[in-house]
Design an enzyme around this catalytic site. Structure first.
Site, mmCIF file in Angstrom:
data_model
loop_
_atom_site.group_PDB
_atom_site.id
_atom_site.type_symbol
_atom_site.label_atom_id
_atom_site.label_comp_id
_atom_site.label_asym_id
_atom_site.label_seq_id
_atom_site.Cartn_x
_atom_site.Cartn_y
_atom_site.Cartn_z
ATOM 1 C CG HIS A 196 -19.836 -28.313 26.525
ATOM 2 N ND1 HIS A 196 -20.801 -28.488 25.577
ATOM 3 C CD2 HIS A 196 -18.884 -29.234 26.250
ATOM 4 C CE1 HIS A 196 -20.446 -29.479 24.765
ATOM 5 N NE2 HIS A 196 -19.294 -29.954 25.155
ATOM 6 C CG HIS A 200 -16.804 -27.524 22.135
ATOM 7 N ND1 HIS A 200 -16.286 -28.497 21.319
ATOM 8 C CD2 HIS A 200 -17.390 -28.170 23.166
ATOM 9 C CE1 HIS A 200 -16.562 -29.704 21.818
ATOM 10 N NE2 HIS A 200 -17.229 -29.523 22.945
ATOM 11 C CG HIS A 225 -15.936 -34.105 25.927
ATOM 12 N ND1 HIS A 225 -14.980 -33.392 25.246
ATOM 13 C CD2 HIS A 225 -17.097 -33.423 25.750
ATOM 14 C CE1 HIS A 225 -15.537 -32.326 24.668
ATOM 15 N NE2 HIS A 225 -16.829 -32.325 24.956
ATOM 16 C CD GLU A 337 -13.454 -32.255 18.426
ATOM 17 O OE1 GLU A 337 -12.224 -32.269 18.343
ATOM 18 O OE2 GLU A 337 -14.098 -31.280 18.828
ATOM 19 C CG HIS A 352 -17.913 -36.013 19.141
ATOM 20 N ND1 HIS A 352 -17.699 -34.726 18.706
ATOM 21 C CD2 HIS A 352 -18.586 -35.915 20.305
ATOM 22 C CE1 HIS A 352 -18.210 -33.888 19.591
ATOM 23 N NE2 HIS A 352 -18.752 -34.583 20.574
ATOM 24 C CG HIS A 356 -22.861 -33.681 19.296
ATOM 25 N ND1 HIS A 356 -23.414 -32.966 20.325
ATOM 26 C CD2 HIS A 356 -21.710 -34.202 19.786
ATOM 27 C CE1 HIS A 356 -22.627 -33.039 21.399
ATOM 28 N NE2 HIS A 356 -21.577 -33.789 21.094
ATOM 29 C CG HIS A 392 -19.618 -36.760 25.027
ATOM 30 N ND1 HIS A 392 -18.337 -36.632 24.529
ATOM 31 C CD2 HIS A 392 -20.374 -35.841 24.383
ATOM 32 C CE1 HIS A 392 -18.323 -35.656 23.637
ATOM 33 N NE2 HIS A 392 -19.545 -35.157 23.527
HETATM 34 CU CU1 CUO Z 1 -18.225 -31.186 23.840
HETATM 35 CU CU2 CUO Z 1 -19.725 -33.623 22.171
HETATM 36 O O1 CUO Z 1 -19.943 -31.883 23.023
HETATM 37 O O2 CUO Z 1 -18.057 -32.461 22.369
#
Ligand code: CUO
Length: 679
Positions: A196, A200, A225, A337, A352, A356, A392
């Site tokens: 992960h 990113h 995701h 996102e 998104h 978070h 998610h």
């Molecule tokens: Cu990979 Cu929410 O964590 O995008």
């Protein structure tokens, strides 16, 4: 190496020291400049060229060295973006080295490693260099903090070569009074969290446009995701749990708690926890320059649903941009996102990322307790928390809503003329046919890169993780046409739901987990294909996550070190298939052959230079510096609801598809580490 130590210190076993121009030292060390040069003589000295202009670091320096760095925080990601811009703009490797030496002792170490890593995987002149594992540089965010103090003791007291690996207990964040703890082996898996982090890194949502703007990056954000959620759900069904429930209501208390037991990256603080039944609040944190209301999230959500059902979004110039059948998902991915490619951040916000943040600061929304963000605030730790999957799953449902507005695939869209899948089976040594075997295994992670200010030499942590017996797919395909190329697509999904009833296609399609995708030449007539699970296009090899040890030296062997050249992004091989259960979780394996000449993607010729493309795990990670290597929608053929009349997988099948019942049987035994270290 040793992210918080100053650059001029002697490094590792290689005895490398840097010959740094005196004005590169931070002010505190400048008076010691001449002394330092003689105090750390290395066997290898790397001369650092002096830059004509030192970079203006005022933007990245707004975050202190001992402050936590969160990628999901727009203020922080802007600072990192500035740094990435500098690193990308360096004219050559020497200049990049110089710049990074200058920045390293000044900027926040976590931000520094992030920005330098992004630049290294994107620059043509560094993209083939080895990036050290993030878990080796920052072990404290991948494992129980008590491991680190034991590792320091080992490194300080015992000579390299005689050190004993520090064992990480299998259960350390909770016990089984917390039902969610049954999934901790998945959520806290080192390889999964590394994947992960790397994903990113390869697909940052902020940074120079040429770094962010990649082929179908918005769609891949959705698909990678979505697959995490599909995998997690299969894991839940393996453990007699319900599928994850979406975090729909943002005003209700969140029942799941999480207590990470990690040290935060730089401040030597305990990473904040979330108590069960915490409630989200409006955020107003002056220090991180982040403030928004839950109502903002709700407004963005409503606008997104309006866009999906109107079939267009409104761009920043007030124009309608159609959400097309193939391109719409990519537009939405960047919008939801959101990335800097969002076509209207003012209207659609950043649902998104801000979700978070809202979750990450739930324990201190206005900073009155001076507390840092929780694990949801960092891509290296977010997947440890059960709430990650609820959030998610919610995000995924928005994408699914869009997919339900476009026409389903008809039989013609799915067929590959004159090609028929005759049979499919899986086989593994010592395992009954059409059965997959899972168990626990112990592997070692090297910690010494991350042990700042302690004596040199390897120290290992021993981690228990899920593993399975490697297996093969045996597929028989009848080709009644001429010789041609097919793409073989392999997926797996559970067959029964929580109540033991067969899962209808409309739900099962969202549970299909991709296992592999590869090109296959098909001769006329019968083709018997055998493909190893180790070749999966979803995973990276075990050695890319863990170091194997040479028996006596407790040093990583050369094979392990070479494997580190892999690009880091990719699902860990040990987690390719879910745990299953003792009785054997009943699943359906699905194989489809599609027309390779349709699937093929033209790659721009300029991208063929530069060697390795990181094509090991292209299904979830794409190819480095190239287009996504499959022309179909990601997740095809399961990305859309089925045509009318299809209620079961059997009814969905066209002749170029095949399905086979398989069981995943879990045995509760632990296989010790390969080539175990001295003890
Ligand atoms: Cu990979 Cu929410 O964590 O995008």
């Amino acid at each position: 190496d040793r992210p918080t130590e100053p650059i001029f210190m002697k490094k590792g076993e290689d005895n490398v020291s840097f010959d740094v121009p005196p004005d590169y030292l931070i002010d505190r060390y400048k008076p010691l400049a001449s002394d330092l040069q003689t105090r750390f003589p290395g066997d290898v000295t790397v001369p650092v060229t002096k830059l004509n202009n030192l970079p203006d670091l005022s933007i990245p320096l707004a975050l202190g060295r001992s402050q936590p760095f969160s990628l999901f925080n727009p203020y922080h990601s802007k600072m990192a973006s500035k740094l990435i811009e500098y690193f990308m703009a360096a004219k050559n490797v020497d200049e990049l080295l110089s710049l990074s030496v200058y920045c390293r002792d000044r900027v926040n170490p976590h931000m520094f490693i992030y920005a330098l890593s992004v630049a290294m995987v994107h620059r043509p002149d560094t993209r083939n260099l080895t990036l050290p594992s993030h878990a080796e540089m920052f072990p404290k965010i991948y494992m129980d903090s008590s491991v680190l103090s034991r590792a320091r003791e080992e490194a300080t007291v015992v000579q390299p070569g005689s050190r004993t690996p520090v064992e990480i207990p299998h259960d350390y964040t909770a016990n089984h009074l917390d039902q969610e703890h049954r999934l901790s082996y998945f959520r806290e898996d080192i390889g999964i969290n590394l994947h992960h982090w790397h994903w990113h890194l390869v697909y940052p949502f902020d940074g120079p446009t040429n770094v962010v703007n990649k082929d179908r990056r918005g769609e891949l954000f959705y698909y990678m995701h979505q697959q995490i959620i599909a995998r997690y759900n299969m894991e839940r069904l393996s453990n007699d749990m319900n599928r994850v429930s979406r975090l729909v209501n943002w005003r209700e208390p969140i029942v799941e708690g999480y207590f990470p037991k990690l040290d935060s990256v730089v401040a030597n603080r305990t990473w904040p926890s979330r108590h069960p039944n915490s409630t989200l609040n409006n955020l107003s944190r002056e220090v991180e320059q982040i403030s928004f209301d839950i109502e903002d999230l709700e407004r963005w959500r409503d606008r997104l649903f309006t866009a999906i059902h109107s079939g267009f979004i409104i761009s920043i110039n007030g124009e309608q941009v159609r959400l097309t059948e193939t391109g719409g998902i990519d537009v939405l991915g960047n919008l939801i996102e959101s990335s800097i490619l969002s076509q209207n951040p003012a209207l659609y916000g950043s649902l998104h990322n801000f979700g978070h943040n809202a979750i990450a600061y739930i324990h201190d929304p206005d900073n009155r307790y001076l507390e840092n963000f929780g694990v949801m605030g960092d891509s290296a730790t977010a997947m440890r928390d059960p709430i990650f999957y609820r959030w998610h799953a919610y995000i995924d449902e928005i994408f699914q809503e869009f997919k339900s507005t476009i026409p389903p695939y008809n039989v013609q869209n799915l067929t590959f003329e004159n090609v028929r899948v005759q049979s499919v089976e899986v086989s593994a040594a010592g395992v009954p046919r059409n059965q997959l075997m899972t168990f626990w295994q112990q592997s070692d992670v090297e910690l010494s890169r991350g042990l700042d200010f302690v004596p040199r030499g390897s120290v290992f942590a021993r981690f228990t993780h899920l593993q399975h017996t490697p297996y093969s797919y045996n597929i028989v395909i009848e080709n009644n046409g001429n010789q041609r190329t097919g793409t073989i697509r392999i997926f797996i999904a559970p067959k029964f739901d929580e109540r033991g009833l067969p899962i209808l296609y409309r739900e099962q399609r969202k549970l299909f987990v991709e296992l592999d995708r590869f090109s296959q030449s098909l001769k006329r007539g019968r083709n018997e294909i055998s493909r190893s699970s180790l070749s999966s296009s979803v995973t990276i090899p075990h050695e890319a996550t863990y170091r194997n040890l040479d028996s006596n030296t407790s040093a990583p062997n050369s094979e392990g070190a070479a494997a580190f050249n892999f690009c880091g992004c990719g699902w860990p091989q040990n987690m390719l298939i879910p745990k299953g259960n003792a009785e054997g979780l009943q699943c359906q394996l699905f194989v489809m052959v599609t027309n390779g000449s349709v699937d093929q993607v033209e790659q721009p010729s300029s991208n063929n230079s530069g060697g390795a493309q990181c094509d090991d795990a292209s299904s979830y990670c794409g190819l480095r510096n190239a287009r996504y290597p499959d022309s179909r929608a990601m997740g095809y053929p399961f990305d859309r609801p089925a045509r009318d009349g299809v209620n079961t997988l059997q009814q969905f099948l066209t002749p170029n598809m095949g399905a086979q019942d398989v069981r995943i049987r879990f045995t509760n035994r632990t296989v010790s580490v390969r080539n175990a270290a001295n003890n």
